[in-house]
Design a protein around this motif. Sequence first.
Motif, PDB file in Angstrom:
ATOM      1  N   THR A  29       0.833  -1.208   0.000  1.00 51.51           N
ATOM      2  CA  THR A  29       0.000   0.000   0.000  1.00 51.51           C
ATOM      3  C   THR A  29       0.865   1.254   0.000  1.00 51.51           C
ATOM      4  O   THR A  29       0.619   2.197  -0.760  1.00 51.51           O
ATOM      5  CB  THR A  29      -0.942  -0.007   1.215  1.00 51.51           C
ATOM      6  OG1 THR A  29      -1.715  -1.204   1.194  1.00 51.51           O
ATOM      7  CG2 THR A  29      -1.868   1.190   1.197  1.00 51.51           C
ATOM      8  N   CYS A  67       0.309   3.480   7.344  1.00 52.26           N
ATOM      9  CA  CYS A  67       0.115   2.068   6.983  1.00 52.26           C
ATOM     10  C   CYS A  67       0.869   1.119   7.915  1.00 52.26           C
ATOM     11  O   CYS A  67       0.261   0.202   8.472  1.00 52.26           O
ATOM     12  CB  CYS A  67       0.511   1.821   5.530  1.00 52.26           C
ATOM     13  SG  CYS A  67      -0.618   2.543   4.337  1.00 52.26           S
ATOM     14  N   LEU A  88      -6.111   4.509   1.340  1.00 50.63           N
ATOM     15  CA  LEU A  88      -5.865   4.767  -0.082  1.00 50.63           C
ATOM     16  C   LEU A  88      -6.836   5.805  -0.648  1.00 50.63           C
ATOM     17  O   LEU A  88      -6.505   6.516  -1.589  1.00 50.63           O
ATOM     18  CB  LEU A  88      -5.964   3.470  -0.888  1.00 50.63           C
ATOM     19  CG  LEU A  88      -4.758   2.550  -0.808  1.00 50.63           C
ATOM     20  CD1 LEU A  88      -5.078   1.210  -1.450  1.00 50.63           C
ATOM     21  CD2 LEU A  88      -3.558   3.183  -1.492  1.00 50.63           C
TER      22      LEU A  88
END
Length: 106
Positions: A29, A67, A88
């Motif tokens: 990510t 993250c 995101l």
Amino acid sequence: MGATMPSLVEHAHGGRTPAPLAWLLSAATALVLAAAMGIASSLRAWDDKRSLYRLLVRTCAVVAVVCPALVAAQPAPLPICLALVVLLAVPWSIAVTCRATWDVRP
């Protein structure tokens, strides 16, 4: 990120996401966010709308740092997936909002 999904579904019944799987998903990510800004820096609009892109780079950097912090909390598989999707969505939401409401000048 897609390669981790079968394993994530396999461990969906567990109370915690397996650490290697969670770290891989988190790193992927963060890499997607960094790649998006790297690609954006090659656009002509990067120079034309410098204030917008500066804001987006900062936002992506903050989200990329969050993250691993999320993974350190060791959530269950479903919450980690939902949280990463929300993370995101943050830069994209800011980009759309800024483009729709601001008169962004270089």
